[in-house]
Scaffold this motif. Structure first.
Motif, PDB file in Angstrom:
ATOM      1  N   UNK A   4      49.551  49.995  51.428  1.00 45.21           N
ATOM      2  CA  UNK A   4      48.214  50.579  51.489  1.00 45.21           C
ATOM      3  C   UNK A   4      47.249  49.408  51.420  1.00 45.21           C
ATOM      4  N   UNK A   5      46.150  49.525  52.131  1.00 46.97           N
ATOM      5  CA  UNK A   5      45.188  48.434  52.203  1.00 46.97           C
ATOM      6  C   UNK A   5      43.827  48.925  51.736  1.00 46.97           C
ATOM      7  N   UNK A   6      43.196  48.117  50.901  1.00 41.08           N
ATOM      8  CA  UNK A   6      41.814  48.352  50.503  1.00 41.08           C
ATOM      9  C   UNK A   6      41.026  47.141  50.978  1.00 41.08           C
ATOM     10  N   UNK A   7      39.929  47.383  51.676  1.00 34.81           N
ATOM     11  CA  UNK A   7      39.109  46.288  52.175  1.00 34.81           C
ATOM     12  C   UNK A   7      37.871  46.113  51.321  1.00 34.81           C
ATOM     13  N   UNK A   8      37.607  44.878  50.966  1.00 39.08           N
ATOM     14  CA  UNK A   8      36.379  44.518  50.274  1.00 39.08           C
ATOM     15  C   UNK A   8      35.454  43.837  51.256  1.00 39.08           C
ATOM     16  N   UNK A   9      34.397  43.271  50.752  1.00 39.59           N
ATOM     17  CA  UNK A   9      33.439  42.600  51.622  1.00 39.59           C
ATOM     18  C   UNK A   9      34.027  41.342  52.257  1.00 39.59           C
ATOM     19  N   UNK A  10      34.770  40.551  51.478  1.00 41.67           N
ATOM     20  CA  UNK A  10      35.281  39.270  51.986  1.00 41.67           C
ATOM     21  C   UNK A  10      36.801  39.190  52.018  1.00 41.67           C
TER      22      UNK A  10
END
Length: 71
Positions: A4-10
């Protein structure tokens, strides 16, 4: 089981929970800069839990905290 992937700003956080024979569920999370290949990850958490749902909750909480620290 799929990541599972969670994306942040950077950065992106890749979370994995897999069945760890007789010990429970192994959970891992790694953070990589956005658009970096997952092959260059640094694993920040690699631990074993008794139940799969607890492993997912814990690894997601840790991943979100890591992404918040990398703002």
């Amino acid at each position: 089981m799929a990541d599972r992937i969670i994306s942040g700003r950077t950065h992106d956080a890749y979370m994995t929970v897999r069945d760890h024979i007789a010990d429970g569920w192994a959970a891992s999370v790694c953070t990589v800069p956005k658009d970096a290949p997952k092959g260059e990850e640094l694993i920040k958490l690699d631990t074993v839990f008794e139940r799969e749902d607890v492993a997912w909750k814990s690894v997601e909480r840790f991943a979100r905290a890591e992404l918040n620290n990398l703002k």
